[in-house]
Structure formats: C-alpha cells, structure tokens
Scaffold this active site. Structure first.
Site, PDB file in Angstrom:
ATOM      1  N   GLY A  79       0.988  -1.147   0.224  1.00 50.78           N
ATOM      2  CA  GLY A  79       0.232   0.069   0.162  1.00 50.78           C
ATOM      3  C   GLY A  79       1.199   1.670   0.445  1.00 50.78           C
ATOM      4  N   THR A  80       2.019   0.932   0.403  1.00 48.35           N
ATOM      5  CA  THR A  80       2.633   2.497   0.814  1.00 48.35           C
ATOM      6  C   THR A  80       3.367   2.995  -1.277  1.00 48.35           C
ATOM      7  OG1 THR A  80       3.661   2.221   2.870  1.00 48.35           O
ATOM      8  CG2 THR A  80       4.755   3.396   1.894  1.00 48.35           C
ATOM      9  N   ASN A 160      -7.930   3.434   8.738  1.00 50.12           N
ATOM     10  CA  ASN A 160      -7.266   2.822   9.375  1.00 50.12           C
ATOM     11  C   ASN A 160      -7.674   2.409  11.067  1.00 50.12           C
ATOM     12  OD1 ASN A 160      -5.314   4.744   8.717  1.00 50.12           O
ATOM     13  ND2 ASN A 160      -4.256   4.019   9.999  1.00 50.12           N
ATOM     14  N   GLN A 188      -7.821  -0.283   3.693  1.00 50.49           N
ATOM     15  CA  GLN A 188      -8.075  -0.809   5.041  1.00 50.49           C
ATOM     16  C   GLN A 188      -9.580  -1.544   4.235  1.00 50.49           C
ATOM     17  OE1 GLN A 188      -7.719  -2.083   7.585  1.00 50.49           O
ATOM     18  NE2 GLN A 188      -4.936  -0.543   7.908  1.00 50.49           N
ATOM     19  N   SER A 208      -3.835  -3.826  -0.662  1.00 53.40           N
ATOM     20  CA  SER A 208      -2.649  -4.157   0.101  1.00 53.40           C
ATOM     21  C   SER A 208      -2.667  -5.805   0.506  1.00 53.40           C
ATOM     22  CB  SER A 208      -1.776  -3.671   0.859  1.00 53.40           C
ATOM     23  OG  SER A 208      -1.167  -4.108   1.859  1.00 53.40           O
ATOM     24  N   HIS A 210      -1.564  -7.353   2.632  1.00 51.00           N
ATOM     25  CA  HIS A 210      -1.271  -8.222   3.861  1.00 51.00           C
ATOM     26  C   HIS A 210      -2.951  -8.022   4.870  1.00 51.00           C
ATOM     27  CE1 HIS A 210       0.074  -5.244   6.641  1.00 51.00           C
ATOM     28  NE2 HIS A 210       0.195  -4.581   5.147  1.00 51.00           N
ATOM     29  N   THR A 246      11.535  -6.039 -11.052  1.00 49.89           N
ATOM     30  CA  THR A 246      10.532  -8.291 -12.190  1.00 49.89           C
ATOM     31  C   THR A 246       9.710  -8.495 -10.392  1.00 49.89           C
ATOM     32  OG1 THR A 246      12.837  -9.425 -12.937  1.00 49.89           O
ATOM     33  CG2 THR A 246      11.715 -10.698 -11.910  1.00 49.89           C
ATOM     34  N   CYS A 333       2.760   1.597  12.511  1.00 46.15           N
ATOM     35  CA  CYS A 333       3.621   2.184  12.618  1.00 46.15           C
ATOM     36  C   CYS A 333       3.793   3.199  13.523  1.00 46.15           C
ATOM     37  CB  CYS A 333       3.944   2.668  10.828  1.00 46.15           C
ATOM     38  SG  CYS A 333       2.153   3.726  10.341  1.00 46.15           S
TER      39      CYS A 333
HETATM   40  N1  PLP Z   1      -2.704   2.570   3.454  1.00 42.52           N
HETATM   41  C1  PLP Z   1      -3.954   2.278   4.799  1.00 42.52           C
HETATM   42  C2  PLP Z   1      -4.916   3.150   5.075  1.00 42.52           C
HETATM   43  C3  PLP Z   1      -3.261   1.902   5.859  1.00 42.52           C
HETATM   44  O1  PLP Z   1      -4.120   1.130   6.894  1.00 42.52           O
HETATM   45  C4  PLP Z   1      -1.732   1.574   5.766  1.00 42.52           C
HETATM   46  C5  PLP Z   1      -0.792  -0.120   6.584  1.00 42.52           C
HETATM   47  O2  PLP Z   1      -1.128   0.503   7.574  1.00 42.52           O
HETATM   48  C6  PLP Z   1      -1.188   1.434   3.967  1.00 42.52           C
HETATM   49  C7  PLP Z   1      -1.494   1.947   3.593  1.00 42.52           C
HETATM   50  C8  PLP Z   1      -0.008   1.032   3.880  1.00 42.52           C
HETATM   51  O3  PLP Z   1       0.642  -0.580   3.591  1.00 42.52           O
HETATM   52  P1  PLP Z   1       1.580  -1.460   3.134  1.00 42.52           P
HETATM   53  O4  PLP Z   1       1.567  -1.397   4.972  1.00 42.52           O
HETATM   54  O5  PLP Z   1       1.107  -2.610   2.631  1.00 42.52           O
HETATM   55  O6  PLP Z   1       2.696  -0.731   2.956  1.00 42.52           O
END
Ligand code: PLP
Length: 398
Positions: A79-80, A160, A188, A208, A210, A246, A333
């Site tokens: 997601g990041t 989140n 989320q 994302s 995970h 890749t 985080c």
């Molecule tokens: N966006 C939201 C709303 C999230 O809650 C998170 C992860 O906590 C992310 C983005 C980031 O995703 P990733 O952990 O896959 O980098």
C-alpha cells in the site's frame, strides 16, 4: 471455500487493521508458487508459469474490485508504494499543466500524508481537508478548497484507526467537476466491505495484500485507463513501464488466492459488525466513561476505536498483551512512540483523550467467546489501573 488462518493458538488476535493473519490456503500453496521461480518477462518455458500467475491475479483482482480492465492494475510492493506512486506519479505529470494543488484529508495514512509533505518541498501546494470529531469529512471545507488549480484529491475509503468510511463517490464527483483527479486509499476496506471502483468513480485506488490475509509485500495501484502517470521506479518495461523491476510473483499469487474468498465478504461483514457491536455494547455498559471515536458515523464493520478515560493506552495494551490479547493504540507504524495518534488529534481529540485510546480490529476468525473473554479482561485491567494498583501479570488465559 473453507477459511482459516495461521494465527497463534492461545492468543486472541484483535489487530486486523495492522495486519491480518496469513490464510491457511495461501500458506499451503506457497511451495507450489515457489516452484514457479522463472522470470515472468522471459519468453521461454520458465517464464510462462509466473506470467500466468500475474495474468490470473490481475484478472481476478480487477473483477473483485470492479476495475474496468485488468491492465488498469499495477502490482506494487504494498500500500505504501502504491500511495507514493499515485501522488508522485500524478503530480509529476500535472505540474506540466500548471496544476499544483493536492488535497488530502487530515486522517490519511502516513504513506499519503508524508508523500504530500515531500511533494510540498517539490513545489506542490498541499491543502488539508478537515475530518470532524464525529468521523465525518468536512464537506463544506472540501468544496471551498476545490478549485481549478487542484491536480489531485486523495481521501481514503476507510480509516485505519477509527474505521470511518468517507463518501468517496461524492468526493470524486466534486473533484471531477473541477477537472481534478481523485485517488482513494482502499487498503483498509479490502476484504472488510465490498469495494466497487466502477460505483465509486475514482481515478486511482490503492490496495494491500497483507490486510486481506495474503503475504506481505504486495499491493495494487489501480489507475483508470487514460490517467497519465509518471513512473516512480525506472527500469524494465514491467507494469507497462509504470513500475520497473521483476515482479514478486508469489506475493502476487497470494493476492490472487484471496480473491477466491470474495463471495464471503458480505456475510463476513455482517458477522464482524455483530461482534463489534457486542464488544462496544458491553464496553460502554460495563466500563465507566468509555466513548467510541467516530462511532456515530459510517464505519468499517470490524473496527472500534475506544477512549477509556484514566487509562494510558500503552499500559493497557501491554497488560492485554501479557494476558494473550493483541490490540493496538493506533496505527501500527506509530506504536512504540509515546506520541498520541495524529489521526485522533486531527479529529479534535485532546492529547489526554488520544493517549487513552485503544484500537480493536476484528477479523473473520474471531468468535463471540473471544470477544467476551477480551471484554472481561479489559474490565479487570481498567479497574486495576484506575485504582493505581500494580498490574498482576500471569499466564495467558486464552
Ligand atoms: N494505507 C492504509 C490506510 C493503511 O492502513 C496501511 C497500512 O497500515 C497502508 C496504506 C500501507 O500499506 P502497506 O503496509 O502494504 O505498505
């Protein structure tokens, strides 16, 4: 399809917004995916299996999220990375058209917030759309901020920490009326509520793996056909030149596997809501002073952000951890930092309130018995902390 995860026995995992435990069916198929070690860009035999994994996952994911076409999906490392690509990629193109404004909500994930701050140092003009204490986005303020200089609006579909769901469809329509693009961070929402991009009408969207019981290190950026995006990582021609490198084929395969559970999302959401409401009803009735942040607004069915006055959130978390319960005080985080959650502060909670908050994120495997054990333990720990007694630590009881 049967669903179960690798979660640890003897613990109650209630932190699904940080990450979801790995699905058993994903874990079981990893060895098979590892056998597909070829490079998906190779045109010889070894590349065909991995290439098929990419194609199949792209098709299944596009169908699950209601994308117009599979090629609108870019596989990312999570997601990041997808959020970075959305904001930076759009801004790089837009500044050539003299549109320099980016609007983001005050409660975005750091991968949006910090990217916006970075772009400010690169000449972007950033404006923040307030989110009210009720959990609703300030629509009047949004309309005042929107003008013909706005290149991009980024507002998450679901938060989140509080689980609050924002009216992305309406926000996107308003952005489009000014010629701006709209990005929604849907990380989320995936797996917790159905997501249909066609209905939402967004131009870009982030996902994302995970958070949806898949492997870590895979995400998706949806980019509507016709949206001009500068590449973030230059290299090979992967992902149609928009993200070189890749592809991580087994992580991507795990996302494809999870798409097989799409048909369960609606009924799982109902059960999550029932459990979450049970938890909140008990907490509100049995612990004095408790309030639910954003509780009066639309929310994800699995999330509860509790303020428990007089009880430091970190202390509570550690006590619960020692008794076998995994919860969080806010974004994963940010944990480990004594600073209260920026999301809760942005919503107007006082520092003292934000410091006494606890986030519970339920998942598909949680049961009512687990929720009752959790609330029973919470009541005991809160009473103990409030009476200034030292916590009694012992064996995990679940
Ligand atoms: N966006 C939201 C709303 C999230 O809650 C998170 C992860 O906590 C992310 C983005 C980031 O995703 P990733 O952990 O896959 O980098």
């Amino acid at each position: 399809m049967e669903f179960s995860t690798l979660r640890a026995k003897g613990r109650v995992y209630l932190d699904h917004n940080a990450t979801a435990p790995l699905a058993q069916s994903v874990a079981a198929r990893v060895p098979e995916w590892l056998e597909q070690w070829g490079n998906p860009s190779s045109i010889h035999q070894s590349g065909r299996g991995p290439k098929a994994v990419l194609r199949e996952t792209r098709n299944r994911m596009a169908q699950m999220i209601g994308a117009g076409a599979p090629l609108e999906l870019i596989f990312t490392s999570g997601g990041t990375e997808a959020n970075n690509l959305a904001l930076k990629g759009v801004f790089e193109k837009a500044r050539m058209n003299e549109r320099r404004r980016i609007l983001v909500s005050s409660v975005e994930h750091p991968s949006v917030r910090r990217t916006a701050e970075y772009l400010e140092s690169r000449g972007a003009e950033i404006a923040i759309i307030p989110v009210l204490r009720s959990g609703r986005i300030d629509l009047d303020a949004y309309e005042r901020l929107l003008d013909e200089n706005v290149a991009l609006v980024s507002v998450m579909l679901a938060n989140n920490e509080t689980g609050n769901i924002f009216p992305v469809k309406k926000l996107a329509e308003l952005a489009h009326s000014k010629g701006a693009l709209f990005h929604a961070d849907c990380v989320q929402a995936l797996g917790k509520i159905p997501v249909n991009l066609r209905d939402l009408g967004v131009d870009l969207a982030t996902f994302s793996g995970h958070k949806f019981y898949g492997l870590k290190g895979v995400g998706v950026l949806y980019v509507r056909r016709g949206v001009n995006l500068e590449s973030l990582i230059h290299g090979g021609a992967q992902e149609r030149h928009r993200l070189g490198g890749t592809e991580n084929t087994w992580d991507i395969a795990s996302l494809g596997e999870m798409c097989g559970f799409q048909g369960q999302i609606d009924s799982r959401a109902e059960e999550l809501k029932r459990l979450r409401d049970h938890l909140e009803t008990r907490a509100l009735a049995e612990i004095s002073g408790v309030s639910i942040t954003g509780g009066e607004s639309e929310r994800l069915p699995n999330t509860s952000s509790l303020v428990i006055p007089g009880v430091d959130g970190e202390t509570l978390l550690m006590n619960l951890d020692m008794r076998g319960f995994s919860v969080s005080t806010g974004a994963a985080c940010s944990s480990g930092s004594p600073e209260p959650s920026p999301v809760l502060l942005a919503m107007g909670l006082a520092r003292a309130e934000a410091q006494t908050s606890l986030r519970v994120g339920l998942g598909w495997e949680n049961t009512q018995a687990e929720i009752d054990l959790f609330v029973d333990e919470l009541i005991l720990i809160v009473e103990r902390i409030r009476s200034f007694e030292r916590p009694v630590l012992g064996e995990a009881n679940v």
